[in-house]
Design a protein around this motif. Structure first.
Motif, PDB file in Angstrom:
ATOM      1  N   LEU A 196       0.830  -1.197   0.000  1.00 36.40           N
ATOM      2  CA  LEU A 196       0.000   0.000   0.000  1.00 36.40           C
ATOM      3  C   LEU A 196       0.867   1.251   0.000  1.00 36.40           C
ATOM      4  O   LEU A 196       0.605   2.210  -0.746  1.00 36.40           O
ATOM      5  N   LEU A 197       1.915   1.263   0.809  1.00 35.15           N
ATOM      6  CA  LEU A 197       2.824   2.405   0.854  1.00 35.15           C
ATOM      7  C   LEU A 197       3.536   2.584  -0.482  1.00 35.15           C
ATOM      8  O   LEU A 197       3.740   3.724  -0.933  1.00 35.15           O
ATOM      9  N   LEU A 198       3.913   1.492  -1.128  1.00 34.22           N
ATOM     10  CA  LEU A 198       4.561   1.574  -2.443  1.00 34.22           C
ATOM     11  C   LEU A 198       3.604   2.142  -3.481  1.00 34.22           C
ATOM     12  O   LEU A 198       3.998   2.926  -4.351  1.00 34.22           O
ATOM     13  N   PHE A 199       2.333   1.761  -3.398  1.00 36.27           N
ATOM     14  CA  PHE A 199       1.325   2.291  -4.316  1.00 36.27           C
ATOM     15  C   PHE A 199       1.178   3.802  -4.130  1.00 36.27           C
ATOM     16  O   PHE A 199       1.149   4.561  -5.107  1.00 36.27           O
ATOM     17  N   VAL A 200       1.095   4.247  -2.873  1.00 37.14           N
ATOM     18  CA  VAL A 200       0.963   5.681  -2.587  1.00 37.14           C
ATOM     19  C   VAL A 200       2.207   6.435  -3.049  1.00 37.14           C
ATOM     20  O   VAL A 200       2.113   7.516  -3.647  1.00 37.14           O
ATOM     21  N   ALA A 201       3.388   5.860  -2.792  1.00 34.88           N
ATOM     22  CA  ALA A 201       4.633   6.492  -3.235  1.00 34.88           C
ATOM     23  C   ALA A 201       4.656   6.635  -4.752  1.00 34.88           C
ATOM     24  O   ALA A 201       5.088   7.670  -5.292  1.00 34.88           O
ATOM     25  N   ALA A 202       4.186   5.603  -5.450  1.00 34.34           N
ATOM     26  CA  ALA A 202       4.156   5.653  -6.909  1.00 34.34           C
ATOM     27  C   ALA A 202       3.177   6.708  -7.410  1.00 34.34           C
ATOM     28  O   ALA A 202       3.449   7.401  -8.394  1.00 34.34           O
ATOM     29  N   PHE A 203       2.031   6.839  -6.753  1.00 31.75           N
ATOM     30  CA  PHE A 203       1.056   7.864  -7.137  1.00 31.75           C
ATOM     31  C   PHE A 203       1.680   9.254  -7.020  1.00 31.75           C
ATOM     32  O   PHE A 203       1.576  10.077  -7.939  1.00 31.75           O
ATOM     33  N   ILE A 204       2.333   9.518  -5.894  1.00 30.53           N
ATOM     34  CA  ILE A 204       2.960  10.827  -5.683  1.00 30.53           C
ATOM     35  C   ILE A 204       4.080  11.050  -6.695  1.00 30.53           C
ATOM     36  O   ILE A 204       4.228  12.149  -7.258  1.00 30.53           O
ATOM     37  N   GLY A 232      11.617   9.817  -9.317  1.00 31.81           N
ATOM     38  CA  GLY A 232      12.515   8.770  -8.841  1.00 31.81           C
ATOM     39  C   GLY A 232      13.000   9.003  -7.425  1.00 31.81           C
ATOM     40  O   GLY A 232      13.373   8.065  -6.721  1.00 31.81           O
ATOM     41  N   LEU A 233      12.984  10.273  -7.006  1.00 30.88           N
ATOM     42  CA  LEU A 233      13.377  10.597  -5.629  1.00 30.88           C
ATOM     43  C   LEU A 233      12.450   9.947  -4.616  1.00 30.88           C
ATOM     44  O   LEU A 233      12.832   9.723  -3.466  1.00 30.88           O
ATOM     45  N   ILE A 234      11.226   9.663  -5.043  1.00 29.81           N
ATOM     46  CA  ILE A 234      10.239   9.055  -4.157  1.00 29.81           C
ATOM     47  C   ILE A 234      10.175   7.547  -4.378  1.00 29.81           C
ATOM     48  O   ILE A 234      10.199   6.765  -3.430  1.00 29.81           O
ATOM     49  N   ALA A 235      10.113   7.125  -5.641  1.00 33.99           N
ATOM     50  CA  ALA A 235       9.911   5.709  -5.945  1.00 33.99           C
ATOM     51  C   ALA A 235      11.106   4.847  -5.557  1.00 33.99           C
ATOM     52  O   ALA A 235      10.942   3.776  -4.962  1.00 33.99           O
ATOM     53  N   ILE A 236      12.315   5.300  -5.887  1.00 33.76           N
ATOM     54  CA  ILE A 236      13.493   4.464  -5.634  1.00 33.76           C
ATOM     55  C   ILE A 236      13.762   4.279  -4.137  1.00 33.76           C
ATOM     56  O   ILE A 236      13.966   3.144  -3.687  1.00 33.76           O
ATOM     57  N   PRO A 237      13.751   5.345  -3.317  1.00 38.34           N
ATOM     58  CA  PRO A 237      13.919   5.122  -1.874  1.00 38.34           C
ATOM     59  C   PRO A 237      12.828   4.232  -1.288  1.00 38.34           C
ATOM     60  O   PRO A 237      13.092   3.428  -0.384  1.00 38.34           O
ATOM     61  N   GLY A 256       2.954   0.639 -10.950  1.00 36.20           N
ATOM     62  CA  GLY A 256       2.617   1.209 -12.245  1.00 36.20           C
ATOM     63  C   GLY A 256       1.207   1.772 -12.272  1.00 36.20           C
ATOM     64  O   GLY A 256       0.960   2.821 -12.867  1.00 36.20           O
ATOM     65  N   VAL A 257       0.273   1.087 -11.604  1.00 33.38           N
ATOM     66  CA  VAL A 257      -1.099   1.603 -11.523  1.00 33.38           C
ATOM     67  C   VAL A 257      -1.107   2.932 -10.767  1.00 33.38           C
ATOM     68  O   VAL A 257      -1.755   3.898 -11.176  1.00 33.38           O
ATOM     69  N   GLY A 258      -0.353   2.998  -9.654  1.00 30.59           N
ATOM     70  CA  GLY A 258      -0.254   4.242  -8.907  1.00 30.59           C
ATOM     71  C   GLY A 258       0.373   5.346  -9.742  1.00 30.59           C
ATOM     72  O   GLY A 258      -0.099   6.496  -9.730  1.00 30.59           O
ATOM     73  N   GLN A 259       1.418   5.011 -10.479  1.00 29.13           N
ATOM     74  CA  GLN A 259       2.073   5.983 -11.356  1.00 29.13           C
ATOM     75  C   GLN A 259       1.105   6.507 -12.409  1.00 29.13           C
ATOM     76  O   GLN A 259       1.054   7.709 -12.682  1.00 29.13           O
ATOM     77  N   VAL A 300      20.063  18.136  -3.338  1.00 31.57           N
ATOM     78  CA  VAL A 300      20.262  17.946  -1.898  1.00 31.57           C
ATOM     79  C   VAL A 300      20.343  16.462  -1.553  1.00 31.57           C
ATOM     80  O   VAL A 300      21.201  16.031  -0.773  1.00 31.57           O
ATOM     81  N   LYS A 301      19.437  15.671  -2.140  1.00 29.32           N
ATOM     82  CA  LYS A 301      19.439  14.234  -1.853  1.00 29.32           C
ATOM     83  C   LYS A 301      20.764  13.602  -2.258  1.00 29.32           C
ATOM     84  O   LYS A 301      21.325  12.780  -1.532  1.00 29.32           O
ATOM     85  N   LEU A 302      21.280  13.969  -3.418  1.00 27.99           N
ATOM     86  CA  LEU A 302      22.550  13.415  -3.879  1.00 27.99           C
ATOM     87  C   LEU A 302      23.702  13.833  -2.965  1.00 27.99           C
ATOM     88  O   LEU A 302      24.581  13.038  -2.650  1.00 27.99           O
ATOM     89  N   LEU A 303      23.683  15.086  -2.527  1.00 25.19           N
ATOM     90  CA  LEU A 303      24.757  15.582  -1.671  1.00 25.19           C
ATOM     91  C   LEU A 303      24.687  14.995  -0.260  1.00 25.19           C
ATOM     92  O   LEU A 303      25.705  14.917   0.433  1.00 25.19           O
ATOM     93  N   LEU A 304      23.499  14.599   0.176  1.00 21.47           N
ATOM     94  CA  LEU A 304      23.351  14.000   1.509  1.00 21.47           C
ATOM     95  C   LEU A 304      23.789  12.540   1.547  1.00 21.47           C
ATOM     96  O   LEU A 304      23.970  11.979   2.634  1.00 21.47           O
TER      97      LEU A 304
END
Length: 261
Positions: free
Chosen positions: A10-18, A30-35, A210-213, A245-249
């Motif tokens: 469910l969390l992966l689906f929501v992350a994909a939607f966002i 990708g900043l959301i989906a990959i993490p 993919g459905v969320g995306q 910022v994400k890359l530098l962190l």
């Protein structure tokens, strides 16, 4: 891998939607989906392969939405899409043998430059300008180069396409966004095929995301078409800065290692 719990799915689906929502307007999904995939326990290589599968639905959904509004010139963009895909395949193959330290070092700086460019030029992309390159020259040089980058590394590809369309082809931000999604879809498809052949795709998770995306991209593209540059520019600036910022962190980033941070 072991069966994934329902709450994680469910969390992966929501992350994909966002991710699909943000990506359809600017970039940086990708900043959301990959993490999210990494936190779900997928190994790094399988994370990249599965992320490419779910990203196909987002870029495809956005492409469909923008096409329905007549914002995509397929006569011009389809040859470019083929070159974007070819570049991505070459990049994905080279990625297996080429160190990415140089890209990891330079990318945050480039993303910040893109963010500053759009932030300090409030009227850029508001209306279409005279192109600085012909479509042929643009498609033969810039497009495969960015596609190659997408295959070899990935983050920020949408930002590079957006900047190229606005700065070199004189496109307005809305049309640049629409055409970026087509080229993103092509490079995503090419990269996905490489990962699929390598057998590093978790289909159940990828299709669910993919459905969320797809749904997120439909919502985001409708918002972008309604508000145009007013919504695209600030999201583009924010997503570029967030990626930098994400890359530098990342403790493994060469910049942090050089500075002993």
């Amino acid at each position: 891998m072991a069966e994934v719990a329902f709450d994680i799915l469910l969390l992966l689906f929501v992350a994909a939607f966002i991710a699909g929502f943000i990506d359809s307007i600017a970039c940086g999904g990708g900043l959301i989906a990959i993490p999210a995939l990494l936190m779900a326990g997928l190994p790094p290589l399988e994370t990249l392969g599965t992320a490419k599968l779910q990203a196909l639905f987002g870029s495809g959904s956005a492409t469909l939405a923008y096409s329905r509004r007549g914002l995509v010139n397929y006569k011009v963009i389809l040859p470019m899409a083929g070159l974007s895909a070819a570049g991505a395949v070459c990049g994905a193959l080279v990625a297996t043998i080429l160190p990415t330290d140089v890209l990891q070092t330079a990318l945050p700086v480039v993303l910040i430059v893109i963010a500053v460019y759009f932030a300090l030029k409030p009227n850029v992309g508001a209306v279409e300008q005279v192109p600085r390159m012909t479509s042929f020259a643009f498609g033969a040089t810039v497009v495969p180069a960015i596609g190659f980058y997408d295959g070899i590394f990935g983050p920020g590809t949408g930002s590079f396409f957006m900047l190229a369309f606005v700065a070199l082809m004189g496109a307005g931000l809305l049309k640049a966004t629409a055409h970026t999604k087509v080229l993103n879809f092509a490079s995503n498809l090419a990269g996905f095929l490489v990962f699929m052949v390598s057998g590093v795709v978790f289909w159940k998770i990828g299709l669910l995301m993919g459905v969320g995306q797809f749904l997120g991209a439909q919502a985001g593209s409708k918002l972008a078409m309604k508000n145009g540059a007013k919504i695209i520019r600030p999201l583009l600036v924010c997503s570029c800065i967030a990626m930098a910022v994400k890359l530098l962190l990342d403790p493994a980033n060469p910049v942090r290692i050089m500075l002993a941070l």
